[in-house]
Design a protein around this motif. Structure first.
Motif, PDB file in Angstrom:
ATOM      1  N   HIS A  65       0.833  -1.204   0.000  1.00 31.57           N
ATOM      2  CA  HIS A  65       0.000   0.000   0.000  1.00 31.57           C
ATOM      3  C   HIS A  65       0.872   1.261   0.000  1.00 31.57           C
ATOM      4  CE1 HIS A  65      -3.499   2.496   0.836  1.00 31.57           C
ATOM      5  NE2 HIS A  65      -2.793   3.075   1.775  1.00 31.57           N
ATOM      6  N   ASP A  66       1.894   1.258   0.841  1.00 38.99           N
ATOM      7  CA  ASP A  66       2.772   2.433   0.934  1.00 38.99           C
ATOM      8  C   ASP A  66       3.508   2.689  -0.382  1.00 38.99           C
ATOM      9  OD1 ASP A  66       1.940   2.730   3.545  1.00 38.99           O
ATOM     10  OD2 ASP A  66       3.763   1.872   4.421  1.00 38.99           O
ATOM     11  N   TRP A  67       4.043   1.625  -0.995  1.00 37.45           N
ATOM     12  CA  TRP A  67       4.749   1.784  -2.266  1.00 37.45           C
ATOM     13  C   TRP A  67       3.796   2.200  -3.379  1.00 37.45           C
ATOM     14  CZ3 TRP A  67       9.622   2.656  -3.061  1.00 37.45           C
ATOM     15  CH2 TRP A  67      10.589   2.166  -2.191  1.00 37.45           C
ATOM     16  N   HIS A  68       2.584   1.667  -3.361  1.00 37.06           N
ATOM     17  CA  HIS A  68       1.570   2.062  -4.350  1.00 37.06           C
ATOM     18  C   HIS A  68       1.321   3.562  -4.254  1.00 37.06           C
ATOM     19  CE1 HIS A  68      -2.561   3.019  -5.565  1.00 37.06           C
ATOM     20  NE2 HIS A  68      -2.422   2.081  -6.473  1.00 37.06           N
ATOM     21  N   ASP A  69       1.107   4.039  -3.035  1.00 38.42           N
ATOM     22  CA  ASP A  69       0.856   5.474  -2.836  1.00 38.42           C
ATOM     23  C   ASP A  69       2.050   6.314  -3.274  1.00 38.42           C
ATOM     24  OD1 ASP A  69      -1.643   4.838  -1.886  1.00 38.42           O
ATOM     25  OD2 ASP A  69      -1.185   5.288   0.212  1.00 38.42           O
ATOM     26  N   TRP A  70       3.260   5.836  -2.989  1.00 37.15           N
ATOM     27  CA  TRP A  70       4.464   6.556  -3.408  1.00 37.15           C
ATOM     28  C   TRP A  70       4.513   6.656  -4.930  1.00 37.15           C
ATOM     29  CZ3 TRP A  70       8.611   4.801  -6.360  1.00 37.15           C
ATOM     30  CH2 TRP A  70       9.681   5.685  -6.467  1.00 37.15           C
ATOM     31  N   ALA A  71       4.290   5.531  -5.612  1.00 33.49           N
ATOM     32  CA  ALA A  71       4.327   5.531  -7.085  1.00 33.49           C
ATOM     33  C   ALA A  71       3.262   6.456  -7.655  1.00 33.49           C
ATOM     34  CB  ALA A  71       4.137   4.108  -7.617  1.00 33.49           C
ATOM     35  N   ALA A  72       2.074   6.440  -7.072  1.00 32.60           N
ATOM     36  CA  ALA A  72       0.980   7.281  -7.566  1.00 32.60           C
ATOM     37  C   ALA A  72       1.263   8.763  -7.363  1.00 32.60           C
ATOM     38  CB  ALA A  72      -0.326   6.890  -6.876  1.00 32.60           C
ATOM     39  N   SER A  73       2.133   9.089  -6.410  1.00 26.90           N
ATOM     40  CA  SER A  73       2.426  10.497  -6.123  1.00 26.90           C
ATOM     41  C   SER A  73       3.553  11.070  -6.980  1.00 26.90           C
ATOM     42  CB  SER A  73       2.791  10.670  -4.642  1.00 26.90           C
ATOM     43  OG  SER A  73       4.083  10.155  -4.378  1.00 26.90           O
ATOM     44  N   LEU A  74       4.212  10.225  -7.772  1.00 24.87           N
ATOM     45  CA  LEU A  74       5.330  10.712  -8.580  1.00 24.87           C
ATOM     46  C   LEU A  74       4.858  11.700  -9.653  1.00 24.87           C
ATOM     47  CD1 LEU A  74       7.302   7.404  -9.212  1.00 24.87           C
ATOM     48  CD2 LEU A  74       7.972   9.297  -7.714  1.00 24.87           C
ATOM     49  N   PRO A  75       5.596  12.781  -9.856  1.00 27.10           N
ATOM     50  CA  PRO A  75       5.275  13.667 -10.968  1.00 27.10           C
ATOM     51  C   PRO A  75       5.390  12.885 -12.283  1.00 27.10           C
ATOM     52  CG  PRO A  75       6.865  14.694  -9.487  1.00 27.10           C
ATOM     53  CD  PRO A  75       6.730  13.261  -9.067  1.00 27.10           C
ATOM     54  N   GLY A  76       4.404  13.048 -13.132  1.00 28.52           N
ATOM     55  CA  GLY A  76       4.380  12.323 -14.395  1.00 28.52           C
ATOM     56  C   GLY A  76       3.509  11.086 -14.380  1.00 28.52           C
ATOM     57  N   VAL A  77       3.048  10.677 -13.186  1.00 27.81           N
ATOM     58  CA  VAL A  77       2.157   9.519 -13.067  1.00 27.81           C
ATOM     59  C   VAL A  77       0.721  10.011 -12.917  1.00 27.81           C
ATOM     60  CG1 VAL A  77       1.513   7.540 -11.633  1.00 27.81           C
ATOM     61  CG2 VAL A  77       3.928   8.021 -12.089  1.00 27.81           C
ATOM     62  N   GLU A  78      -0.132   9.579 -13.816  1.00 25.14           N
ATOM     63  CA  GLU A  78      -1.560   9.941 -13.766  1.00 25.14           C
ATOM     64  C   GLU A  78      -2.344   9.012 -12.849  1.00 25.14           C
ATOM     65  OE1 GLU A  78      -3.566  12.174 -15.924  1.00 25.14           O
ATOM     66  OE2 GLU A  78      -1.668  13.220 -16.185  1.00 25.14           O
ATOM     67  N   ASN A  79      -2.013   7.690 -12.913  1.00 23.78           N
ATOM     68  CA  ASN A  79      -2.801   6.710 -12.179  1.00 23.78           C
ATOM     69  C   ASN A  79      -1.984   5.437 -11.995  1.00 23.78           C
ATOM     70  OD1 ASN A  79      -5.206   5.772 -10.950  1.00 23.78           O
ATOM     71  ND2 ASN A  79      -5.756   4.670 -12.804  1.00 23.78           N
ATOM     72  N   VAL A  80      -2.251   4.726 -10.909  1.00 21.87           N
ATOM     73  CA  VAL A  80      -1.662   3.403 -10.678  1.00 21.87           C
ATOM     74  C   VAL A  80      -2.793   2.457 -10.321  1.00 21.87           C
ATOM     75  CG1 VAL A  80      -0.061   2.026  -9.300  1.00 21.87           C
ATOM     76  CG2 VAL A  80       0.514   4.403  -9.870  1.00 21.87           C
ATOM     77  N   GLU A  81      -3.008   1.466 -11.179  1.00 23.98           N
ATOM     78  CA  GLU A  81      -4.052   0.474 -10.942  1.00 23.98           C
ATOM     79  C   GLU A  81      -3.431  -0.844 -10.518  1.00 23.98           C
ATOM     80  OE1 GLU A  81      -7.426   0.448 -13.949  1.00 23.98           O
ATOM     81  OE2 GLU A  81      -5.785   1.410 -15.058  1.00 23.98           O
ATOM     82  N   VAL A  82      -4.024  -1.474  -9.507  1.00 25.06           N
ATOM     83  CA  VAL A  82      -3.619  -2.807  -9.097  1.00 25.06           C
ATOM     84  C   VAL A  82      -4.476  -3.785  -9.891  1.00 25.06           C
ATOM     85  CG1 VAL A  82      -3.433  -4.435  -7.183  1.00 25.06           C
ATOM     86  CG2 VAL A  82      -3.041  -1.985  -6.789  1.00 25.06           C
ATOM     87  N   VAL A  83      -3.829  -4.628 -10.691  1.00 21.95           N
ATOM     88  CA  VAL A  83      -4.577  -5.562 -11.528  1.00 21.95           C
ATOM     89  C   VAL A  83      -4.364  -7.015 -11.128  1.00 21.95           C
ATOM     90  CG1 VAL A  83      -4.693  -3.995 -13.495  1.00 21.95           C
ATOM     91  CG2 VAL A  83      -2.762  -5.566 -13.297  1.00 21.95           C
ATOM     92  N   PHE A  84      -3.429  -7.261 -10.216  1.00 25.01           N
ATOM     93  CA  PHE A  84      -3.146  -8.618  -9.778  1.00 25.01           C
ATOM     94  C   PHE A  84      -2.477  -8.565  -8.418  1.00 25.01           C
ATOM     95  CE2 PHE A  84      -0.025 -12.062  -9.333  1.00 25.01           C
ATOM     96  CZ  PHE A  84      -0.828 -13.175  -9.522  1.00 25.01           C
ATOM     97  N   VAL A  85      -2.865  -9.469  -7.519  1.00 24.55           N
ATOM     98  CA  VAL A  85      -2.217  -9.570  -6.208  1.00 24.55           C
ATOM     99  C   VAL A  85      -2.039 -11.044  -5.867  1.00 24.55           C
ATOM    100  CG1 VAL A  85      -2.422  -9.109  -3.733  1.00 24.55           C
ATOM    101  CG2 VAL A  85      -3.221  -7.411  -5.365  1.00 24.55           C
TER     102      VAL A  85
END
Length: 87
Positions: free
Chosen positions: A53-73
């Motif tokens: 969850h923390d890494w997902h939020d970090w990736a989503a906050s990067l400049p240049g990233v519009e969206n991060v979808e989880v498609v498999f766990v």
């Protein structure tokens, strides 16, 4: 081990998008895959769901990233401690 398949959607600015990919590639838990237009397949391997969850939020906050979808766990609990017995 907690493995997530992500689809990272990049924004229109090519400089920011390139920077976001560089940051993802340099960060420990991410492995970049194929690109499909503005979308990039990414695998994330971490120790537990909280880290995911923390890494997902970090990736989503990067400049240049519009969206991060989880498609498999997937998680492997082979080393997990048993906290209760099944009756």
């Amino acid at each position: 081990m907690h493995t997530s398949g992500l689809v990272v959607t990049l924004g229109d600015d090519p400089i920011l998008a390139k920077g976001a990919l560089a940051e993802l590639a340099a960060a420990g838990p991410f492995e970049l895959g194929e690109s499909f237009g503005p979308c990039v397949a990414v695998v994330m391997d971490v120790a537990d769901p909280k880290s995911a969850h923390d890494w997902h939020d970090w990736a989503a906050s990067l400049p240049g990233v519009e969206n991060v979808e989880v498609v498999f766990v997937q998680w492997d609990e082979s080393d997990a401690e048993v906290t209760h017995a099944v009756a």
